[in-house]
Design an enzyme around this catalytic site. Structure first.
Site, short mmCIF file in Angstrom:
data_model
loop_
_atom_site.label_atom_id
_atom_site.label_comp_id
_atom_site.label_asym_id
_atom_site.label_seq_id
_atom_site.Cartn_x
_atom_site.Cartn_y
_atom_site.Cartn_z
CG ASN A 299 38.60 44.25 39.14
OD1 ASN A 299 38.29 44.92 40.13
ND2 ASN A 299 37.78 43.32 38.63
CE1 TYR B 271 40.11 40.24 48.77
CE2 TYR B 271 40.07 41.68 50.69
CZ TYR B 271 39.81 41.46 49.35
OH TYR B 271 39.27 42.47 48.59
CE LYS C 28 42.47 42.21 46.78
NZ LYS C 28 42.47 42.44 45.33
#
Ligand code: NDP
Length: 257
Positions: A95, A160, A164
């Site tokens: 996470n 980012y 991801k």
């Protein structure tokens, strides 16, 4: 004779989980759900005080370990420490993550690398080391966390987004290779969830916030606990035939008009 009813909490009791970034936001909410299901939950982050406060709140099933996951060389020892204390690892939730909002042409190579280092390389190294310990048992559960940034284009988050999208690809590659060996690998793609990270990206930019909510059919931001519930489900016996999925938990944001 009908099968004996399963008490899900009973099945989860004494499982051991690692949750990275478990001291705050989404990770903390996942830890809260895991602890209340009876899972021995190890939370990892850099900020020792934040982890300690979280562990005091969650009680004796929560075990803080402070570590900077970008120190890849230290990861095998970290995994060893968990094995020494808890004998095995059943569940890994990748996470921990960082974000950076900046115009595409202003992002430096160092900044791009910093995001990829935390969000991708640390996830790979930790997963590899944990999975080595799961293989002898022929079972395990890995849950990765991606983002809406890999479902559609969001401006000013190039590194980012790259990170991801890598997470979603890695989820599928890991699932096909590891599921035959009993290790299930899935991914949750959270929508816009109320945490410090989203506050930083949205609260100073009302137009961006309106855009995010405007395409969320349910019309409001999610709570970290919504991701906690999904993670607990994916880690449970009820999800035993699910692997390789990317599950949006997003109030419909990813399919919103
Ligand atoms: P937070 O900033 O609250 O949490 C991030 C966590 O990651 C912190 O607990 C932090 O702990 C930990 N972390 C960061 N870097 C490191 C590191 N090098 N080593 C160890 N731990 C680290 O953000 P969220 O809870 O919002 O985000 C959690 C995840 O969910 C992230 O992967 C994020 O990308 C994803 N996500 C969030 C969304 C949202 O709307 N909030 C939407 C989509 C995805 P510490 O500072 O102690 O190191």
């Amino acid at each position: 004779m009908p099968p004996a009813p399963h008490d899900n909490n009973e099945l989860m009791t004494n499982k051991v989980a690692i949750i990275t970034g478990g001291g705050s936001g989404i990770g903390l909410a996942i830890a809260e759900k895991f602890v209340s299901a009876g899972i021995q939950t190890v939370i990892v982050g850099r900020d020792e005080q934040k982890l300690k406060t979280a562990a005091e709140r969650l009680g004796t099933n929560c075990h803080p370990i402070s570590a900077d996951l970008t120190d890849l060389a230290a990861i095998p020892a970290l995994v060893q420490k968990v094995i020494e204390r808890h004998t095995r690892i059943d569940i890994l939730v990748n996470n921990a993550g960082i974000n950076m909002k900046k115009e595409f042409t202003d992002v430096t190579d160092e900044e791009f690398d910093r995001i990829l280092h935390t969000n991708v390389k640390a996830v790979f190294t930790l997963s590899r080391e944990v999975i080595k310990t799961m293989l002898p048992f022929g079972k395990g559960n890995v849950i990765n966390i991606s983002s809406m940034a890999s479902q559609y284009g969001i401006p000013k988050v190039i590194a980012y987004t790259a990170s991801k999208s890598a997470i979603e690809g890695m989820t599928k590659a890991m699932a096909v290779e590891l599921s035959p060996k009993g290790i299930l690998v899935n991914c949750i793609a959270p929508g816009f969830i109320a945490t410090d990270m989203s506050a930083k990206a949205l609260n100073t930019d009302p137009e961006r916030k309106q855009k995010a909510l405007g395409r969320t059919p349910m019309g409001y931001m999610g709570q970290p606990a919504d991701i906690g519930d999904a993670a607990l489900f994916l880690a449970s016996e009820q999800a035993k035939y699910i692997t390789g999925v990317v599950l949006p938990v997003d109030g419909g944001n990813s399919i919103g008009f």
